[in-house]
Motif scaffolding. Structure first.
Motif, PDB file in Angstrom:
ATOM      1  N   ILE A 148      85.174  23.943  48.166  1.00 29.23           N
ATOM      2  CA  ILE A 148      85.173  22.596  48.725  1.00 29.23           C
ATOM      3  C   ILE A 148      86.156  21.759  47.915  1.00 29.23           C
ATOM      4  N   ILE A 185      86.304  24.304  52.832  1.00 32.63           N
ATOM      5  CA  ILE A 185      85.757  23.089  53.434  1.00 32.63           C
ATOM      6  C   ILE A 185      86.492  21.886  52.845  1.00 32.63           C
ATOM      7  N   ASP A 192      87.764  17.466  54.025  1.00 30.33           N
ATOM      8  CA  ASP A 192      87.622  16.382  54.984  1.00 30.33           C
ATOM      9  C   ASP A 192      88.831  16.314  55.908  1.00 30.33           C
ATOM     10  N   ILE A 234      86.834  25.025  57.624  1.00 29.47           N
ATOM     11  CA  ILE A 234      85.990  23.985  58.211  1.00 29.47           C
ATOM     12  C   ILE A 234      86.584  22.632  57.836  1.00 29.47           C
ATOM     13  N   ILE A 235      87.385  22.091  58.745  1.00 26.96           N
ATOM     14  CA  ILE A 235      88.018  20.787  58.573  1.00 26.96           C
ATOM     15  C   ILE A 235      87.778  19.999  59.859  1.00 26.96           C
ATOM     16  N   PRO A 236      87.144  18.851  59.796  1.00 24.80           N
ATOM     17  CA  PRO A 236      86.840  18.123  61.031  1.00 24.80           C
ATOM     18  C   PRO A 236      88.094  17.521  61.649  1.00 24.80           C
ATOM     19  N   HIS A 289      86.868  23.994  67.000  1.00 24.39           N
ATOM     20  CA  HIS A 289      86.085  22.879  66.466  1.00 24.39           C
ATOM     21  C   HIS A 289      86.025  21.720  67.469  1.00 24.39           C
ATOM     22  N   GLN A 333      78.502  19.766  62.569  1.00 25.48           N
ATOM     23  CA  GLN A 333      78.403  19.761  61.115  1.00 25.48           C
ATOM     24  C   GLN A 333      77.262  20.653  60.639  1.00 25.48           C
ATOM     25  N   THR A 349      78.336  24.486  61.309  1.00 21.11           N
ATOM     26  CA  THR A 349      79.389  25.028  60.454  1.00 21.11           C
ATOM     27  C   THR A 349      79.083  24.905  58.965  1.00 21.11           C
ATOM     28  N   TYR A 357      79.358  21.985  57.324  1.00 23.62           N
ATOM     29  CA  TYR A 357      80.265  20.973  56.780  1.00 23.62           C
ATOM     30  C   TYR A 357      79.532  19.984  55.867  1.00 23.62           C
ATOM     31  N   ARG A 370      80.006  19.453  52.013  1.00 22.88           N
ATOM     32  CA  ARG A 370      81.068  18.677  51.381  1.00 22.88           C
ATOM     33  C   ARG A 370      80.515  17.517  50.564  1.00 22.88           C
TER      34      ARG A 370
END
Length: 319
Positions: free
Chosen positions: A130, A203, A205, A228-230, A246, A259, A262, A264, A267
């Motif tokens: 992360i 992971i 942001d 895993i990146i939004p 995603h 979230q 996955t 997320y 984070r």
């Protein structure tokens, strides 16, 4: 994070309660953090003085280990270099050790580019990484000049600390200090090259969203890494497969469900680690030069990792 998308409805959800299930062990680990003896290396007597280099010129008096111990006490207790010299001198005197103590000018000079010995790795295997960053102020900046001469345009005097965290062990894997002009995506390649662990999941942001960052992660971690990146709220499909998946999952089930699916939400641990850094170490760099500031942050992350190895709290939900 999930609370940002349901902040107006938080009163409808009952806040869960947790308790520490290993309180005796965790309580003892908190006591050990104040024990000065754990910050001295076991090889203190044999490795305090620098060995002969075999080259012409003056010989170093103190080894890198001795300088690291002194600077670690300085970072931990937030003291100037002169007070650090006095503390180390008194500790060696109490331990009845006849060893020379580096003066404050030696600590300042040797701190630039110091090779900090990393902690031995506990476990091997793939990890979840992360990544996040935070700003650190530079010491010596006050408002006295503004009060005397009026408002004026200031130069930015802060640094950016990039860290990567392993949520399973709770330790900071790598850290890197840059100027405020270096963005998170620009610092990521160097941060990944500093990591010698196999990364199974990455992971971060939304600041790391984009095809170039995706390619950098794939090149370093391999094609099987889970990213895993939004994506942003107005993102559309058509860029690359992982991002499109995603976007489709968020459209179908909502961002909070994505979230949770996955993972997320992990984070938040790196954000908690940043808060822990600023609580234990502080949000201000005491060194003046960039090279010495880099050494200061490396020593600070090593201190936090050593505190983590003394014991971590284990939480259990009760309601």
């Amino acid at each position: 994070m999930p609370y940002k998308f349901s902040d107006g409805q938080r009163h409808k959800f009952r806040k869960p309660n947790y308790r520490v299930s290993n309180w005796p062990e965790y309580n003892e680990s908190l006591r050990q953090r104040g024990d000065l003896t754990i910050w001295f290396d076991e090889n203190l007597l044999s490795e305090w003085c620098a060995p002969a280099s075999g080259r012409r010129g003056g010989r170093l008096v103190y080894s890198d280990l001795a300088i690291e111990i002194c600077l670690s006490l300085r970072v931990l207790f937030g003291q100037p270099l002169r007070q650090t010299q006095g503390m180390v001198r008194s500790l060696l005197k109490l331990a009845d050790l006849d060893l020379p103590v580096p003066d404050f000018s030696t600590l300042s000079r040797r701190g630039a580019g110091l090779s900090v010995c990393p902690l031995p790795r506990i476990a091997s295997g793939p990890i979840t990484l992360i990544v996040d960053s935070t700003g650190l102020r530079v010491t010596g900046q006050t408002g006295w000049l503004d009060q005397k001469h009026g408002d004026r345009k200031r130069r930015k005097t802060w640094r950016k600390l990039h860290i990567s965290l392993d949520p399973e062990s709770g330790e900071i894997v790598t850290s890197m200090l840059t100027t405020e002009h270096v963005g998170d995506p620009a610092a990521l390649p160097d941060l990944l090259h500093m990591t010698d662990r196999h990364i199974a999941c990455f992971i971060a942001d939304g600041a790391y969203d984009g095809q170039p960052i995706h390619d950098v992660i794939k090149d370093h971690c391999g094609p099987d890494v889970e990213i895993i990146i939004p994506p942003p709220a107005n993102a559309v499909c058509g860029s690359y497969a992982v991002r499109d998946a995603h976007i489709k999952a968020i459209r179908a089930k909502g961002r909070m469900a994505w979230q949770k699916q996955t993972g997320y939400g992990q984070r938040s641990r790196v954000e908690a680690q940043i808060g822990r850094y600023k609580t234990v170490i502080g949000d201000t760099l005491r060194a003046r030069k960039m090279e010495t500031q880099t050494t200061e942050t490396v020593i600070a992350t090593k201190i936090l990792n050593r505190m983590t190895r003394l014991g971590r709290a284990e939480f259990q939900r009760v309601s």
